[in-house]
Scaffold this motif. Structure first.
Motif, PDB file in Angstrom:
ATOM      1  N   UNK A 119      33.799  24.651  43.164  1.00 50.14           N
ATOM      2  CA  UNK A 119      34.287  25.792  43.290  1.00 50.14           C
ATOM      3  C   UNK A 119      35.401  25.884  44.354  1.00 50.14           C
ATOM      4  N   UNK A 120      36.513  26.173  43.824  1.00 54.03           N
ATOM      5  CA  UNK A 120      38.044  26.518  44.685  1.00 54.03           C
ATOM      6  C   UNK A 120      38.437  27.848  44.124  1.00 54.03           C
ATOM      7  N   UNK A 121      39.220  28.364  44.949  1.00 52.30           N
ATOM      8  CA  UNK A 121      40.144  29.715  44.684  1.00 52.30           C
ATOM      9  C   UNK A 121      41.571  29.786  45.133  1.00 52.30           C
ATOM     10  N   UNK A 122      42.285  30.428  44.350  1.00 53.40           N
ATOM     11  CA  UNK A 122      43.568  30.488  44.566  1.00 53.40           C
ATOM     12  C   UNK A 122      44.060  32.188  44.234  1.00 53.40           C
ATOM     13  N   UNK A 123      45.145  32.335  44.044  1.00 51.65           N
ATOM     14  CA  UNK A 123      45.374  33.835  43.724  1.00 51.65           C
ATOM     15  C   UNK A 123      45.896  34.618  44.774  1.00 51.65           C
ATOM     16  N   UNK A 124      45.514  35.822  45.047  1.00 52.03           N
ATOM     17  CA  UNK A 124      45.902  36.823  46.146  1.00 52.03           C
ATOM     18  C   UNK A 124      44.517  37.289  46.778  1.00 52.03           C
ATOM     19  N   UNK A 125      44.712  37.954  48.180  1.00 49.25           N
ATOM     20  CA  UNK A 125      43.766  38.706  48.524  1.00 49.25           C
ATOM     21  C   UNK A 125      43.206  39.708  47.634  1.00 49.25           C
ATOM     22  N   UNK A 126      43.846  40.204  46.876  1.00 50.10           N
ATOM     23  CA  UNK A 126      43.373  41.457  46.044  1.00 50.10           C
ATOM     24  C   UNK A 126      42.857  40.983  45.089  1.00 50.10           C
ATOM     25  N   UNK A 127      43.141  39.624  44.261  1.00 48.10           N
ATOM     26  CA  UNK A 127      42.649  39.333  43.150  1.00 48.10           C
ATOM     27  C   UNK A 127      42.493  37.720  43.234  1.00 48.10           C
ATOM     28  N   UNK A 128      41.501  37.268  44.007  1.00 47.13           N
ATOM     29  CA  UNK A 128      41.022  35.694  44.288  1.00 47.13           C
ATOM     30  C   UNK A 128      40.728  35.172  42.663  1.00 47.13           C
ATOM     31  N   UNK A 129      41.091  34.069  42.360  1.00 49.97           N
ATOM     32  CA  UNK A 129      41.043  33.348  41.070  1.00 49.97           C
ATOM     33  C   UNK A 129      40.386  31.971  41.207  1.00 49.97           C
ATOM     34  N   UNK A 130      39.457  32.017  40.511  1.00 57.12           N
ATOM     35  CA  UNK A 130      38.641  30.454  40.351  1.00 57.12           C
ATOM     36  C   UNK A 130      39.589  29.476  39.814  1.00 57.12           C
ATOM     37  N   UNK A 131      39.699  28.512  40.509  1.00 50.87           N
ATOM     38  CA  UNK A 131      40.613  27.144  40.450  1.00 50.87           C
ATOM     39  C   UNK A 131      39.260  26.206  39.737  1.00 50.87           C
ATOM     40  N   UNK A 132      38.196  25.871  40.367  1.00 47.21           N
ATOM     41  CA  UNK A 132      37.203  25.001  39.999  1.00 47.21           C
ATOM     42  C   UNK A 132      36.251  25.495  38.613  1.00 47.21           C
TER      43      UNK A 132
END
Length: 594
Positions: A100-113
């Motif tokens: 599990x990893x996450x990017x994106x923004x505070x409003x819309x975190x997106x899964x990287x992993x």
């Protein structure tokens, strides 16, 4: 492209001198934000005293029960950033689980992993928030980045609750008992600012090493059976590859026998009938040939048909009724021979068992490399442990210490593991999801690996998973994959049936050896990277777009440029390097100063 050069050549002098007045105000607001402790029923405790002590950028928090009654503590909210960051603030965050990893923004975190902590592993998060773990990098559009992170992982799990306008810094206390007058010291917390994320992660890694010194070892290169033979691997497969590797590419020192040799999950000292020979005989053959025997083990799990499950149910994590807890009742149940059951590493008998298994494999079988898989289940949520004071972190770390006791000086690779609780207990860490021979996986796992490149050589050696150079994909996609893995600087393990590899692809594999140990520093787009080793400088270009891409890369000095993969000399370039890459392709150039 200029940003890439800035982060590559910029010396790092620490976080303090780089703070701006705007950041100073932001840091002060976070440091002085409210803190509180939640009880199991969700109410705020009125009797727990919270003491936060700052030493520069690092904060230690102590909780003291100032009341007259025993308390169970659910979690502590240590800091809050309420409306201090805009919803569009870019983020990067880790997960609890390696995948599990996450990017994106505070409003819309997106899964990287590949798999979400909440959605796949069923780890809870409050309504209206996204839970991320261990570290959080915030990059506002109008100021320099900030890193929040937990510097240690001895007992508790640190996490962050994110929404469009809020960041909560949280410590999961797992209903720990706090008696009147007693205190609990929590994991240390960092609040770092700097001009770029590479400076932040460098300072953060150094502080983590203060608490969890890195296990020292050389970096392995070898071959793994999984991606060509899977669980159907046989002794002949291993023997055939040993013969080929010895003749054609002896730099692959470690010969790793992956999942499939054992009859059941949990019965690691037994051999399955389909394997075709005893494990010991195969490992001895590897050693006799002058190579290093390596083996896959999932030490914290067993299946219901295993000898461990049938003969030692008292070794397993229990449910609320005292029966062995099926993992699929509280989390993901497992990917083969599931549902799994988890060994309770707080039980001294389990610790002795783990030490015995790994001492047998190390001292008697000659194994010098262990790939530990499914380690997440060593920190199984929702279970009842033998030691009622244990947390998921202490349970897992107890098991890992028992394994290290038996494994001696062997190389320990963590895979599918709880990330922060593994720090200081493994030599290598898988830094991405499983690889496979398709473009989408090459692209997705590539991002995962690049985003964790800061960990390589600092917390452990990164394992970007196997190099795959055989199959039906276009040559340019294999070159993207090879170039990206070269840029990670981590372990190099071939995952191909090497008896079928072409001479051209074998030459590429040889050029990836030995592992570079240093990771390339990339620009935010992850398409231009610089890798500087003691003997050479490399420029890595990656194009994962669906159309060709033009690059213009400023050069700080004049270089003689050579295509690293083909050996083609490109000439001397003094101020910039221009290139056009086809879709789904990668290049590595070796640069020599004049």
């Amino acid at each position: 492209m200029k940003y890439c050069l800035l982060i590559f050549w910029l010396p790092f002098f620490g976080a303090y001198p780089l703070i701006t007045s705007a950041q100073h105000n932001l840091v002060a607001a976070i440091k002085h934000s409210d803190a509180y402790v939640l009880l199991p029923d969700g109410t705020v405790s009125t009797t727990v005293k919270i003491t936060r002590t700052w030493q520069g950028n690092f904060c230690n928090t102590t909780l003291t029960n100032a009341g007259k009654n025993n308390l169970r503590l659910k979690e502590a909210v240590l800091f809050q950033a309420n409306r201090l960051f805009k919803p569009e603030t870019a983020i990067y965050a880790e997960g609890f689980q390696m995948l599990s990893q996450y990017r994106g923004t505070l409003a819309t975190p997106k899964l990287v992993g590949g798999y979400d902590d909440n959605g796949h592993y069923k780890l809870p998060q409050p309504t209206g928030y996204k839970a991320v773990y261990n570290m959080l990098v915030l990059q506002p559009a109008d100021s320099q980045p900030m890193l929040m992170g937990f510097n240690s992982s001895f007992r508790f799990i640190g996490k962050f609750y994110l929404s469009a306008d809020t960041v909560k810094v949280v410590m999961d206390l797992e209903n720990a008992l706090l008696k009147p007058g007693a205190s609990i010291r929590l994991e240390e917390f960092s609040l770092l600012t700097a001009k770029n994320s590479n400076a932040l992660t460098s300072a953060f890694a150094a502080r983590i090493n203060h608490f969890h010194p890195r296990l020292q070892s050389d970096i392995p290169a070898g071959w793994c059976s999984w991606y060509c033979f899977g669980p159907e691997v046989t002794a002949k497969n291993i023997s055939d590859h040993l013969t080929y590797i010895k003749q054609h590419i002896p730099q692959l020192k470690y010969i790793q026998l992956d999942d499939g040799y054992q009859p059941h999950m949990g019965d690691w000292l037994e051999t399955g009938k389909a394997f075709g020979s005893s494990i010991q005989a195969v490992l001895k053959q590897i050693k006799t040939a002058g190579f290093e025997p390596a083996i896959w083990v999932a030490p914290f799990i067993c299946d219901s048909n295993s000898t461990v499950f049938k003969e030692h149910p008292d070794w397993l994590v229990k449910d609320s009724l005292g029966k062995p807890l099926r993992s699929d009742k509280v989390t993901f149940g497992g990917w083969r021979l599931a549902p799994w059951y988890a060994l309770d590493a707080t039980n001294p008998l389990v610790q002795a068992h783990l030490t015995h298994v790994f001492k047998t494999m190390s001292a008697q079988w000659g194994c010098t490399y262990f790939k530990l898989d499914a380690n997440f289940w060593g920190a199984l949520p929702g279970g009842v442990y033998y030691d009622k004071t244990a947390t998921r972190v202490t349970a897992y770390r107890s098991g890992m210490k028992a394994i290290l006791k038996g494994a001696g000086n062997a190389f320990i690779l963590g895979c599918n593991h709880p990330l922060w609780p593994s720090i200081g207990l493994i030599n290598g860490s898988r830094s991405s999801n499983d690889i496979s021979r398709d473009w989408n996986t090459f692209s997705a796992t590539g991002d995962e690996n690049l985003l964790r490149s800061w960990q390589n050589g600092r917390l452990w050696w990164n394992d970007p998973d196997c190099v795959l150079l055989t199959g039906n994909l276009p040559a340019n996609e294999f070159m993207y994959h090879a170039s990206l893995l070269f840029a990670t600087g981590g372990l190099v393990l071939s995952g191909d049936d090497l008896t079928t590899i072409t001479p051209e692809r074998l030459a590429i594999l040889k050029k990836m050896l030995p592992p570079k140990k240093t990771s390339a520093l990339f620009n935010p787009a992850l398409d231009v990277g610089w890798l500087k080793t003691p003997g050479a400088t490399f420029l890595i270009l990656l194009n994962k777009d669906d159309q060709e891409k033009k690059f213009t890369v400023p050069l700080p000095i004049a270089y003689r440029v050579t295509d690293y993969w083909t050996g083609e000399k490109k000439g001397v370039y003094k101020s910039e390097w221009k290139d056009t890459l086809p879709a789904h392709s990668g290049k590595v150039y070796q640069l020599k100063s004049l």
